[in-house]
Motif scaffolding. Structure first.
Motif, PDB file in Angstrom:
ATOM      1  N   ASP A  57      38.371  23.260  35.010  1.00  0.00           N
ATOM      2  CA  ASP A  57      37.687  24.545  35.159  1.00  0.00           C
ATOM      3  C   ASP A  57      38.765  25.608  35.333  1.00  0.00           C
ATOM      4  N   VAL A  58      39.028  26.363  34.260  1.00  0.00           N
ATOM      5  CA  VAL A  58      40.153  27.301  34.275  1.00  0.00           C
ATOM      6  C   VAL A  58      39.695  28.683  33.820  1.00  0.00           C
ATOM      7  N   VAL A  59      40.531  29.679  34.121  1.00  0.00           N
ATOM      8  CA  VAL A  59      40.292  31.068  33.720  1.00  0.00           C
ATOM      9  C   VAL A  59      41.475  31.538  32.897  1.00  0.00           C
ATOM     10  N   ILE A  60      41.183  32.127  31.739  1.00  0.00           N
ATOM     11  CA  ILE A  60      42.222  32.679  30.866  1.00  0.00           C
ATOM     12  C   ILE A  60      42.236  34.181  31.062  1.00  0.00           C
ATOM     13  N   ASN A  61      43.409  34.704  31.401  1.00  0.00           N
ATOM     14  CA  ASN A  61      43.551  36.088  31.849  1.00  0.00           C
ATOM     15  C   ASN A  61      44.558  36.801  30.953  1.00  0.00           C
ATOM     16  N   TYR A  62      44.119  37.901  30.305  1.00  0.00           N
ATOM     17  CA  TYR A  62      44.993  38.679  29.417  1.00  0.00           C
ATOM     18  C   TYR A  62      45.571  39.915  30.099  1.00  0.00           C
ATOM     19  N   GLY A  63      45.449  39.989  31.415  1.00  0.00           N
ATOM     20  CA  GLY A  63      45.901  41.192  32.112  1.00  0.00           C
ATOM     21  C   GLY A  63      47.120  40.991  32.985  1.00  0.00           C
ATOM     22  N   MET A  64      47.975  40.040  32.654  1.00  0.00           N
ATOM     23  CA  MET A  64      49.137  39.760  33.487  1.00  0.00           C
ATOM     24  C   MET A  64      50.326  40.621  33.066  1.00  0.00           C
ATOM     25  N   TYR A  83      52.102  43.117  28.133  1.00  0.00           N
ATOM     26  CA  TYR A  83      51.263  42.258  28.953  1.00  0.00           C
ATOM     27  C   TYR A  83      51.322  40.848  28.363  1.00  0.00           C
ATOM     28  N   GLN A  84      50.764  39.895  29.092  1.00  0.00           N
ATOM     29  CA  GLN A  84      50.725  38.551  28.555  1.00  0.00           C
ATOM     30  C   GLN A  84      49.489  37.807  29.057  1.00  0.00           C
ATOM     31  N   VAL A  85      49.171  36.751  28.326  1.00  0.00           N
ATOM     32  CA  VAL A  85      48.031  35.919  28.707  1.00  0.00           C
ATOM     33  C   VAL A  85      48.513  34.811  29.629  1.00  0.00           C
ATOM     34  N   GLY A  86      47.698  34.485  30.616  1.00  0.00           N
ATOM     35  CA  GLY A  86      48.024  33.408  31.546  1.00  0.00           C
ATOM     36  C   GLY A  86      46.786  32.578  31.841  1.00  0.00           C
ATOM     37  N   ILE A  87      46.970  31.484  32.519  1.00  0.00           N
ATOM     38  CA  ILE A  87      45.865  30.587  32.846  1.00  0.00           C
ATOM     39  C   ILE A  87      45.989  30.160  34.297  1.00  0.00           C
ATOM     40  N   GLU A  88      44.857  30.067  34.985  1.00  0.00           N
ATOM     41  CA  GLU A  88      44.837  29.628  36.373  1.00  0.00           C
ATOM     42  C   GLU A  88      43.538  28.883  36.626  1.00  0.00           C
ATOM     43  N   SER A  89      43.513  28.124  37.684  1.00  0.00           N
ATOM     44  CA  SER A  89      42.289  27.401  38.023  1.00  0.00           C
ATOM     45  C   SER A  89      41.221  28.385  38.469  1.00  0.00           C
ATOM     46  N   PHE A  90      39.961  28.038  38.232  1.00  0.00           N
ATOM     47  CA  PHE A  90      38.875  28.926  38.628  1.00  0.00           C
ATOM     48  C   PHE A  90      38.840  29.118  40.139  1.00  0.00           C
ATOM     49  N   SER A  91      39.196  28.074  40.889  1.00  0.00           N
ATOM     50  CA  SER A  91      39.184  28.188  42.350  1.00  0.00           C
ATOM     51  C   SER A  91      40.195  29.226  42.829  1.00  0.00           C
ATOM     52  N   GLU A 124      44.425  27.775  23.142  1.00  0.00           N
ATOM     53  CA  GLU A 124      45.617  26.928  23.279  1.00  0.00           C
ATOM     54  C   GLU A 124      46.784  27.490  22.474  1.00  0.00           C
ATOM     55  N   ASN A 125      46.486  27.989  21.286  1.00  0.00           N
ATOM     56  CA  ASN A 125      47.541  28.584  20.462  1.00  0.00           C
ATOM     57  C   ASN A 125      48.066  29.867  21.093  1.00  0.00           C
ATOM     58  N   ASN A 126      47.155  30.655  21.678  1.00  0.00           N
ATOM     59  CA  ASN A 126      47.535  31.915  22.318  1.00  0.00           C
ATOM     60  C   ASN A 126      48.393  31.693  23.563  1.00  0.00           C
ATOM     61  N   LEU A 127      48.230  30.528  24.196  1.00  0.00           N
ATOM     62  CA  LEU A 127      48.978  30.228  25.421  1.00  0.00           C
ATOM     63  C   LEU A 127      50.373  29.687  25.142  1.00  0.00           C
ATOM     64  N   GLN A 128      50.694  29.465  23.883  1.00  0.00           N
ATOM     65  CA  GLN A 128      52.046  29.023  23.554  1.00  0.00           C
ATOM     66  C   GLN A 128      53.050  30.123  23.915  1.00  0.00           C
ATOM     67  N   PRO A 129      54.242  29.751  24.382  1.00  0.00           N
ATOM     68  CA  PRO A 129      55.219  30.763  24.845  1.00  0.00           C
ATOM     69  C   PRO A 129      55.492  31.859  23.835  1.00  0.00           C
ATOM     70  N   GLU A 130      55.533  31.507  22.555  1.00  0.00           N
ATOM     71  CA  GLU A 130      55.859  32.511  21.534  1.00  0.00           C
ATOM     72  C   GLU A 130      54.685  33.450  21.244  1.00  0.00           C
ATOM     73  N   ASN A 131      53.481  33.131  21.750  1.00  0.00           N
ATOM     74  CA  ASN A 131      52.301  33.950  21.458  1.00  0.00           C
ATOM     75  C   ASN A 131      51.730  34.647  22.682  1.00  0.00           C
ATOM     76  N   ARG A 132      52.298  34.415  23.830  1.00  0.00           N
ATOM     77  CA  ARG A 132      51.688  34.907  25.073  1.00  0.00           C
ATOM     78  C   ARG A 132      51.790  36.418  25.241  1.00  0.00           C
TER      79      ARG A 132
END
Length: 372
Positions: A57-64, A83-91, A124-132
């Motif tokens: 259960d994760v959250v994808i965040n484009y506001g980092m 800015y970049q996209v990141g991912i974190e647990s929902f909790s 998943e593709n967006n979270l790759q280092p070259e695409n973040r």
């Protein structure tokens, strides 16, 4: 023939694995209420990806972003902030927004398993280092529009939005709905936004604001049914009293400045002499914001390049602050400044000016009138 059979079996295996992975997956749009910080006053949007069968259960965040980036301030002014996209647990996401007292609304999307698979792959593709990393654009490419596009661009059919919002909405009128509790923040933003911010917008162009995207998603249809199958209130916002940056509103300051200018003019008329100190003060008042507006011409921020306030606020008065009686360009300067201020006042017919700015313009207008 044998190779073709093997290839078909391979495709079947891959598709079955992807279907199994996405079976039971729920993809939602999260809309967060505004925060206390300036960059959070318009709210936030994120994506929730949940699959209980695999315990994820994760959250994808484009506001980092990080204010520690090299040359952050100059880059921010010139619209070069990344800015970049990141991912974190929902909790973790839940605890963070709960601590800040901000509300979160979840909209569960009613889409097919194939749609979910494509969205998952795109994330998943967006979270790759070259695409973040991406170049942030507040109106056209921000955390809200990125989340919307990564979802809707992967769907097998188009999403239809109900066109029932006011047709005359502009970037400026929309952000005024959210910066109303912050009069000086609104004043600063209205100073920087030019005439392009007063053009009518399409429905999709208005979705740069999280709450407006949430409203449109709630009314959107997809494949003959509502796009959103369920709406949940994850967190209820805690109402807070907004602390004013400066207790006196801009309009009051503008009126007071104009009254002072009239008093100075009366004093000059009575004493038959020019008050040079007041000349210098108003020239500084015009030239310092003028320097900022001139720099913004070269900024990549949207809607700041063509700003009619440049007729009122410009850096030229800095070069005419010395005693000008001995300057052969004295009269030409005052005529030029008079015409520039008048053009700036006329600009209010096409561009929405900040509160109180016309009174500032009238104050500036007294100086060339006195000298001429």
């Amino acid at each position: 023939m044998f190779k073709i059979v093997l290839f078909v079996l391979y495709l079947f295996t891959v598709c079955s694995a992807q279907a199994q992975e996405n079976k039971g997956t729920t993809i939602s749009l999260l809309t967060c209420s505004p925060g206390e910080e300036v960059w959070a006053q318009y709210g936030h949007t994120a994506i929730r990806w949940r699959n209980d069968s695999i315990g994820r259960d994760v959250v994808i965040n484009y506001g980092m972003f990080s204010s520690q980036q090299p040359y952050f301030i100059p880059r921010f002014i010139l619209g070069l902030t990344d800015y970049q996209v990141g991912i974190e647990s929902f909790s973790d996401f839940y605890m963070s927004y709960s601590y800040e007292g901000r509300g979160v609304i979840e909209q569960v999307l009613d889409i097919t398993e194939a749609d979910k698979a494509r969205i998952t792959k795109a994330i998943e593709n967006n979270l790759q280092p070259e695409n973040r990393v991406y170049r942030y654009n507040f109106f056209k490419d921000n955390c809200t529009t990125r989340a919307r596009d990564i979802l809707l661009h992967q769907l097998s059919e188009n999403v239809y939005f109900a066109n029932n919002r006011e047709v005359n909405n502009t970037y400026r009128t929309l952000i005024h709905r959210w910066n109303a509790p912050y009069p000086w923040a609104r004043f600063g933003e209205d100073m920087l936004l030019g005439i392009q911010a007063d053009q009518p917008l399409k429905v999709t162009e208005q979705q740069f604001l999280p709450e407006l995207l949430q409203e449109d998603m709630a009314r959107a249809s997809y494949m003959g049914h509502p796009l959103v199958s369920q709406t949940k209130i994850i967190l209820t916002p805690i109402s807070k009293t907004h602390q004013a940056f400066f207790p006196v509103p801009p309009l009051f300051i503008g009126v007071c400045l104009f009254c002072c200018s009239l008093l100075v003019v009366c004093f000059e008329y009575k004493k038959h002499r020019i008050c040079r100190i007041w000349d210098i003060l108003l020239m500084l008042l015009s030239s310092i914001p003028g320097l900022i507006l001139t720099i913004m011409i070269f900024s990549q921020h949207p809607c700041v390049n063509i700003n009619l306030l440049l007729f009122l606020f410009q850096p030229l008065p800095l070069f005419f602050m010395w005693k000008t009686e001995k300057n052969k360009f004295q009269k030409a300067w005052w005529i030029f400044w008079l015409c520039s201020i008048l053009l700036g006042c006329l600009g209010a017919l096409w561009q929405t000016y900040p509160s109180g700015i016309i009174f500032v313009a009238l104050s500036l207008l007294t100086r060339p009138l006195v000298h001429l």
